[in-house]
Design a protein around this motif. Sequence first.
Motif, PDB file in Angstrom:
ATOM      1  N   ASN A   1       3.358  -5.301   7.792  1.00 51.40           N
ATOM      2  CA  ASN A   1       4.405  -4.314   8.033  1.00 51.40           C
ATOM      3  C   ASN A   1       5.696  -4.755   7.356  1.00 51.40           C
ATOM      4  O   ASN A   1       5.798  -5.879   6.854  1.00 51.40           O
ATOM      5  N   GLU A   2       6.678  -3.871   7.382  1.00 54.28           N
ATOM      6  CA  GLU A   2       7.898  -4.135   6.636  1.00 54.28           C
ATOM      7  C   GLU A   2       8.724  -5.291   7.208  1.00 54.28           C
ATOM      8  O   GLU A   2       9.209  -6.136   6.447  1.00 54.28           O
ATOM      9  N   PRO A   3       8.896  -5.353   8.539  1.00 54.04           N
ATOM     10  CA  PRO A   3       9.667  -6.493   9.081  1.00 54.04           C
ATOM     11  C   PRO A   3       9.076  -7.826   8.654  1.00 54.04           C
ATOM     12  O   PRO A   3       9.809  -8.781   8.369  1.00 54.04           O
TER      13      PRO A   3
ATOM     14  N   ASN B   1       1.352  -3.897   3.176  1.00 54.74           N
ATOM     15  CA  ASN B   1       0.686  -2.750   3.777  1.00 54.74           C
ATOM     16  C   ASN B   1       1.638  -1.557   3.743  1.00 54.74           C
ATOM     17  O   ASN B   1       2.347  -1.287   4.713  1.00 54.74           O
ATOM     18  N   GLY B   2       1.650  -0.831   2.623  1.00 55.33           N
ATOM     19  CA  GLY B   2       2.543   0.317   2.468  1.00 55.33           C
ATOM     20  C   GLY B   2       2.293   0.931   1.106  1.00 55.33           C
ATOM     21  O   GLY B   2       1.651   0.317   0.258  1.00 55.33           O
ATOM     22  N   SER B   3       2.820   2.123   0.907  1.00 56.93           N
ATOM     23  CA  SER B   3       2.525   2.777  -0.373  1.00 56.93           C
ATOM     24  C   SER B   3       3.349   2.175  -1.506  1.00 56.93           C
ATOM     25  O   SER B   3       2.951   2.209  -2.657  1.00 56.93           O
TER      26      SER B   3
ATOM     27  N   PRO C   1      -1.632   1.092   0.984  1.00 58.94           N
ATOM     28  CA  PRO C   1      -1.566   1.553   2.380  1.00 58.94           C
ATOM     29  C   PRO C   1      -2.858   1.172   3.118  1.00 58.94           C
ATOM     30  O   PRO C   1      -3.709   2.013   3.382  1.00 58.94           O
ATOM     31  N   PHE C   2      -2.965  -0.104   3.465  1.00 58.44           N
ATOM     32  CA  PHE C   2      -4.227  -0.611   4.019  1.00 58.44           C
ATOM     33  C   PHE C   2      -4.614   0.092   5.317  1.00 58.44           C
ATOM     34  O   PHE C   2      -5.776   0.399   5.556  1.00 58.44           O
TER      35      PHE C   2
ATOM     36  N   SER D   1      -5.788  -0.065  -8.445  1.00 58.66           N
ATOM     37  CA  SER D   1      -4.321  -0.036  -8.453  1.00 58.66           C
ATOM     38  C   SER D   1      -3.735  -1.089  -9.380  1.00 58.66           C
ATOM     39  O   SER D   1      -2.647  -0.921  -9.909  1.00 58.66           O
ATOM     40  N   ALA D   2      -4.461  -2.168  -9.555  1.00 59.14           N
ATOM     41  CA  ALA D   2      -3.866  -3.286 -10.275  1.00 59.14           C
ATOM     42  C   ALA D   2      -4.114  -3.170 -11.770  1.00 59.14           C
ATOM     43  O   ALA D   2      -5.122  -2.619 -12.200  1.00 59.14           O
TER      44      ALA D   2
END
Lengths: 483, 365, 82
Positions: A371-373, A391-393, A410-411, A474-475
């Motif tokens: 997560n972002e935090p 874990n995010g777009s 976005p897992f 994606s990579a």
Amino acid sequence: MASYTVTHQKARAFYDTYERKAELQNQTHYCPGCGHGIVSKLLAQAIDELGVQDRTVLISPVGCSVFGYYYFDVGNVQVAHGRAPAVATAVKRSRPESIVIGYQGDGDLAAIGTAEIIHAANRGEPITVIFVNNGIYGMTGGQMAPTTLLGRKTATSPLGRDAMNEGFPLHVCEMLNSLEAPVYIERVALGNNKQIMHAAKVVKRAVENQVKGLGFSFVEVLSPCPTIWKMQPVEAQRFVRDEMAAVFGLCNFRDRTKEAQARPARAASPALEDLPRLLDLGNGSGEDAVAACPPQELDLRIKVAGFGGQGVLMLGEVLAEAGLDAGYEVSWLPSYGPEMRSGTSNCHVRLANHAIDSPLVSRPNVLLALNEPSLRKFLPAVEEGGLVLYNGSEIPGDCVRSDLRMVALPFTQLADELGATKVGNIVMLGALLEATGILEQGRVVGALKRLVHPRFFELDLAALARGRGEFRESASDDYLWGV
Amino acid sequence: MQKQLTKGNVAIVKAAVLAGCRAFYGYPITPASEIAEAAALYLPRAGGVFVQAESEVAAINMLYGAAAAGVRSMTASSGPGISLMQEGFSYLAGAELPCVIADIMRGGPGLGNIAPEQSDYNQIVKGGGHGNYRTLVVAPDSVQEMADLTTWAFDLADRYRNPVVVLADGFIGQMMEPVEFAARATLPAAPGWAVRGDAETRKNMVTSLYLEPDILERHVRKLEEKYKQAERNEVRFESWRTEDAEIVLVGYGIVGRILKAAVELARARGMAVGLLRPITLFPFPTQQIRELAKHAKAFAVVELSTGQLVDDVRLALEGRAPVEFFSRVGGNAPSAEDVLAFVEHTFPGSLPQPVAVRQEELIHG
Amino acid sequence: MAIIGKPDRGSVEMNAEECKGCGLCLEACPPKVLHLAEGLNRYGYHPAIYAGVGCTGCGICFFVCPEPGGIRVFRLDAVAAA
């Protein structure tokens, strides 16, 4: 000439001469008229009559009866103040064939040892407890006991026990009688011949119950302490009969000896050779032993972080388990405690082809941020050239570091598409494996098989594949990150 | 046996059972609870006893009973629970009963927190209970040592008829590492002095009570002699790159691991730094530390407490070398980089000369 | 009192040297054949002693005596009584 036969004499359960006593080895240390001497005699008599001297272990308390082992020719264990029921519990469980008798006074049992007696009774420990209640601390010189009668003056209730200040005399039998487990509870007294003769029977019953393998048996004996009460022995006997018995009441509170089931013998111990298996040791994978040599140079310092419930710890554990299986040195260190259930969660994982010094990852070269935090918290510590999976777009703009390889996917959403949010961690693991090429698929599958519930195994395999696939797509073609 | 990824707290139990432990009496507390949980699972499987006691006070006294009956037994707790057990430690030592107690340290004082600290050092190593006694203390720095030192602790306990403490911190208890367990299980016979409730042991007695002053003095002297014997024979430590060390770092448990990483960082910077990690905290590696002072210029003690271990290091050195001190508490641990910064800041003279650094850079361009 | 020619049903042996003179046996004895000696034993107590006749062998004194080895009680053998 008439001939006579001995009918009553010193019990065999007593030593002839009290050699553990420094002097006066034919006499007890008890004061003239002391109830302890009588209770000891009744107990020794019961041990004799039941023929259990060799099997008996007496637990001596702290107080006037601290020297039980001077007199009783049985196994003896002297214990700390109030703890006799705890010690008795373990002696009995250690040696189920032994006859374990706890002997305690009122300060010992009803004050400092209240918790121990209640819980031993509540567990139904199949022991015998003799509780000598003389309403006073004798050995320490006459302080108030929890069972001191109202109005009685003692060294620590000089104005007389006052219910408003010291509370009421504690009724231990009644308290224990509120429990389900005890088999036998009775209060007796040493106030006259009849009471003493009855006490003899009750003490014997309480030991006999144990011989029969029944449950917890408890006898409270109202007993005189002439010296501290400052009474003549006969007067003290009257006090027991008229005053103490009136307050406490003489009664059989519980006799479930007929219904009680004898305890089943403990199952035979397993053979020592079986222990490793019973301890879940050995190769859980059922596969070949670990590869002798680590397949490649490696020093992964991984930080996995996210919210509790995102599978942070599990992701790390699968990595460590698979890494070990592949022949690497590994370590896994979680943050633990309440944060396992809510809030943030993180773990440190290391995989290396050399001995691992610190299992704490302070400078990660891989950050798996769920997560972002977590991304914001740990990003600054990531070593130059490291890998970050987020874990995010997309990586938040202010978090982009050009010296790192950062990949956002976005897992959790990918997991949702598989039908289970909770496998987001394994999707991320798939991406990590694809990004680093560190572990053979078989090692990871084996680890998952051992660690996850069989119900989720197929789902986890799908998640792993999805993570690998998404990462490949994606990579760019420089995805094989520096190992 | 093949290595198995195992949690520190679980490794203790498995090693204990393999070493013949057949009784566990405990009370839950974070971060030691997994020990009781594993014991609840494995002790009955091994034909042993597990009881969740009503308190740590009861648990340690149950240990007293099991030990008195001649069964290898153990319990586990953390700071607040260990405080409650101190009465029992004293009685166990006084009555010369062998047993093993694991203390997985957390933050204090009071309720503190559940994060790792090393602040039980004094209450364990110096003895938190009353009277002239010591507990033998072993301090693992890895999950492998959690297993190995637990095994050894049972042997020590029997040999010295004394409680032995496995003193670890929350990190070591909670982390997982590969462990190779003993290949063979053992089950030593009950000692001859035990009270087993049979004809053979009827004359046996367990007590810590010696009313006559001369007799108690004799008993205390006997205990004292045992502890001296342990000091002569049982010291264990790890010495890491100390041969040429000018600065010796001292730390135990998880700190030992961090210091090892710090030594590597410092060595990479050209500093002659080594590590002395006590594995036994009592007996303490006094002589070994004193020996290092012949070559080392200074010592630096790092601990997760505000100065407990450092006292023993100072006593060992008796002023032979300066002792610097660095600590983190509250559940924080210093990183290897933090330790390196501390060392560089505290001992600026030990940094390589700037010229040398430049040459180094030239070589590697 | 026992009648001469017909033996007492019981007898009692008081350990005067170990007696602490608490007097509980005197109080308990149904036929009241125990009393405290005028003299002192080596501990300085007036020990309980048996009058020598009148014991019924009931054994109550044995139970009320706090000393394990304070009292021995005998009963007349049936054969001898016949």
